[in-house]
Design a protein around this motif. Structure first.
Motif, PDB file in Angstrom:
ATOM      1  N   PHE A 156       0.827  -1.207   0.000  1.00 25.30           N
ATOM      2  CA  PHE A 156       0.000   0.000   0.000  1.00 25.30           C
ATOM      3  C   PHE A 156       0.864   1.261   0.000  1.00 25.30           C
ATOM      4  N   GLY A 157       1.813   1.311   0.944  1.00 26.83           N
ATOM      5  CA  GLY A 157       2.658   2.496   1.053  1.00 26.83           C
ATOM      6  C   GLY A 157       3.502   2.715  -0.185  1.00 26.83           C
ATOM      7  N   ALA A 158       4.031   1.638  -0.755  1.00 27.83           N
ATOM      8  CA  ALA A 158       4.885   1.757  -1.933  1.00 27.83           C
ATOM      9  C   ALA A 158       4.089   2.196  -3.158  1.00 27.83           C
ATOM     10  N   MET A 159       2.875   1.674  -3.319  1.00 32.91           N
ATOM     11  CA  MET A 159       2.081   2.035  -4.495  1.00 32.91           C
ATOM     12  C   MET A 159       1.787   3.527  -4.534  1.00 32.91           C
ATOM     13  N   ASP A 160       1.458   4.117  -3.396  1.00 29.29           N
ATOM     14  CA  ASP A 160       1.175   5.554  -3.374  1.00 29.29           C
ATOM     15  C   ASP A 160       2.350   6.355  -3.917  1.00 29.29           C
ATOM     16  N   ALA A 175       5.160   8.971  -8.710  1.00 32.15           N
ATOM     17  CA  ALA A 175       6.444   9.232  -9.379  1.00 32.15           C
ATOM     18  C   ALA A 175       6.405   8.797 -10.836  1.00 32.15           C
ATOM     19  N   PHE A 176       5.789   7.646 -11.127  1.00 35.24           N
ATOM     20  CA  PHE A 176       5.731   7.160 -12.507  1.00 35.24           C
ATOM     21  C   PHE A 176       4.885   8.091 -13.369  1.00 35.24           C
ATOM     22  N   ALA A 179       8.795   4.620   2.664  1.00 35.41           N
ATOM     23  CA  ALA A 179      10.229   4.935   2.747  1.00 35.41           C
ATOM     24  C   ALA A 179      11.032   4.143   1.722  1.00 35.41           C
ATOM     25  N   LEU A 180      10.766   2.839   1.606  1.00 35.35           N
ATOM     26  CA  LEU A 180      11.503   2.004   0.656  1.00 35.35           C
ATOM     27  C   LEU A 180      11.238   2.439  -0.781  1.00 35.35           C
ATOM     28  N   ALA A 181       9.991   2.749  -1.091  1.00 36.95           N
ATOM     29  CA  ALA A 181       9.666   3.154  -2.456  1.00 36.95           C
ATOM     30  C   ALA A 181      10.291   4.494  -2.802  1.00 36.95           C
ATOM     31  N   GLY A 182      10.287   5.420  -1.853  1.00 36.17           N
ATOM     32  CA  GLY A 182      10.922   6.709  -2.110  1.00 36.17           C
ATOM     33  C   GLY A 182      12.403   6.566  -2.414  1.00 36.17           C
ATOM     34  N   ALA A 210       9.358  -2.662  -8.456  1.00 42.05           N
ATOM     35  CA  ALA A 210       9.870  -3.874  -7.818  1.00 42.05           C
ATOM     36  C   ALA A 210       9.532  -3.904  -6.331  1.00 42.05           C
ATOM     37  N   VAL A 211       9.439  -2.752  -5.696  1.00 37.73           N
ATOM     38  CA  VAL A 211       9.177  -2.720  -4.240  1.00 37.73           C
ATOM     39  C   VAL A 211       7.809  -3.308  -3.916  1.00 37.73           C
ATOM     40  N   PRO A 212       6.695  -2.793  -4.500  1.00 36.48           N
ATOM     41  CA  PRO A 212       5.409  -3.424  -4.183  1.00 36.48           C
ATOM     42  C   PRO A 212       5.296  -4.852  -4.681  1.00 36.48           C
ATOM     43  N   ALA A 213       5.901  -5.165  -5.836  1.00 34.36           N
ATOM     44  CA  ALA A 213       5.820  -6.535  -6.347  1.00 34.36           C
ATOM     45  C   ALA A 213       6.517  -7.515  -5.409  1.00 34.36           C
TER      46      ALA A 213
END
Length: 412
Positions: free
Chosen positions: A240-244, A249-250, A365-368, A381-384
């Protein structure tokens, strides 16, 4: 064939839920009290950034609030299991209102930055997990396990609606009125909804003494089933957090930032549709098998994110991934409800929400960091991977779930 004929099998079981006396009122009060869930985090970012000009500081303050809430929620729930929802919820709402409005005051008033963090933490720690309280009321009101699954699915849909409605409202208030308006509105709505819920004593779960005292209650609230669901929900929350972060960004990298909202809305819509369908489905197998199956389905559905290379593909992959969200959340809540005695149910459900909250914080944090290091497309790759981890945890935890569930007390 009329739309009514098509929709009756889907919506009929949900309509019948509200023949339970008081159910419509406690569910609606819970919805109002849950509106701050997305409003406070985003509201804190907009408030702090508006006053300080620093997104880094804003993110740190919002993270403090979220992490404090993940710790405070189970503590409030434990007190409610012991003393009842009404009296504890009123105390929590008083603390919530005072600390939340004080946080706004120190930020707007330019007080030392450490006070911003202190009051953000106190505000988060004052926030009980309203979703757990409402689900505990449904569990007390419904004797039939299939109807409880339908009720939990409905509340998952309510959660989705909260996250669809909350962010636009807080953004409009903060940008069109004042930076503090969004956060303040969230505090007021949460307090009013919580107090309204606390006054509905007729549907409040009866306090059930723990058979072995406080120690037994604590062990029951964090039993094997709860721990498996909690750890799997860490992975789900990370998605959830990564998708936002990654979707926004994409879309910006693609030159069409406005489409980020559409992509995220369709992701939520997929979950909403699947939640409604799952809630009325009569599936074979035990609750443990359903949870493991939905966790694996969640993992598989998210792997389509690896293929995202354009906005149309993002919309399609996001919707398909969203279809797997609500089933894993509903099956997890149903499994926990079946394995935990009523004397510890609210706390157990609150712990699963803590897993989601911590996961959301970690995922953002990881996605950012991934977007900064690799670019937005590679950062999917993070949410996947997080979804894959959730599926693996479900499979690995399956042996811990292979025992007879606790007998469920008959509802009043």
């Amino acid at each position: 064939m009329s739309p009514r004929t098509v929709l009756r099998p889907l919506l009929g079981p949900y309509a019948r839920l509200f023949t339970v006396p008081g159910a419509a009122w406690f569910s609606f009060a819970g919805w109002v009290a849950r509106l701050p869930l997305p409003m406070l985090g985003l509201g804190a970012v907009l408030l702090v950034e508006g006053e300080s000009g620093s997104y880094g500081l804003a993110g740190a303050v919002a993270g403090t609030l979220a992490l404090a809430a993940s710790v405070g929620g189970p503590a409030w729930a434990r007190a409610m299991d012991r003393r009842g929802q009404g009296v504890v919820l009123r105390a929590a709402m008083a603390a919530y209102a005072v600390t939340g409005l004080s946080f706004v005051g120190v930020v707007v008033g330019g007080a030392p930055t450490w006070t911003w963090f202190a009051l953000a933490g106190l505000t988060g720690a004052s926030a009980p997990n309203i979703g757990a309280l409402v689900r505990a009321r449904w569990a007390a009101a419904l004797a039939d396990a299939e109807r409880r699954q339908t009720a939990f699915a409905f509340e998952s849909v309510v959660d989705e609606v909260v996250f669809v409605v909350g962010p636009p409202v807080v953004t409009l208030l903060a940008t069109l009125v004042a930076p503090a308006a969004g956060f303040t509105t969230g505090i007021v709505l949460g307090t009013l909804g919580g107090l309204w819920l606390s006054r509905q004593r007729a549907t409040e779960p009866v306090v059930t003494p723990a058979s072995g005292g406080a120690g037994h209650r604590r062990r029951a609230a964090l039993g094997p089933a709860v721990l498996v669901v909690l750890v799997a929900y860490l992975g789900v929350g990370t998605v959830f957090g990564a998708m936002d972060v990654v979707v926004v960004a994409f879309a910006e990298e693609s030159g069409r930032p406005a489409l980020a909202g559409l992509a995220l809305a369709l992701y939520a819509a997929g979950s909403l549709v699947a939640g409604l369908a799952y809630g009325v489905a009569r599936l074979p197998g035990s609750l443990a098998a359903r949870f493991v199956g939905t966790a694996v389905a969640f993992a598989v559905a998210a792997q389509g994110l690896w293929a995202v290379s354009s906005l149309p593909l993002l919309v399609g992959a996001g919707f398909l991934a969203g279809l797997a969200v609500a089933p894993v959340l509903v099956s997890g809540a149903s499994l926990v409800e079946s394995r935990v005695p009523r004397s510890a149910l609210t706390e157990a459900l609150s712990w699963t929400h803590t897993g989601l909250t911590v996961g959301v914080t970690a995922g953002s944090a990881l996605a950012g960091a991934a977007v900064d290091a690799w670019g937005a497309q590679a950062a999917f790759a993070v949410p996947a991977l997080a979804a894959a981890v959730a599926g693996v945890i479900g499979l690995a935890g399956a042996p811990l779930l292979r025992r007879a569930p606790e007998p469920v007390p008959v509802a009043a």
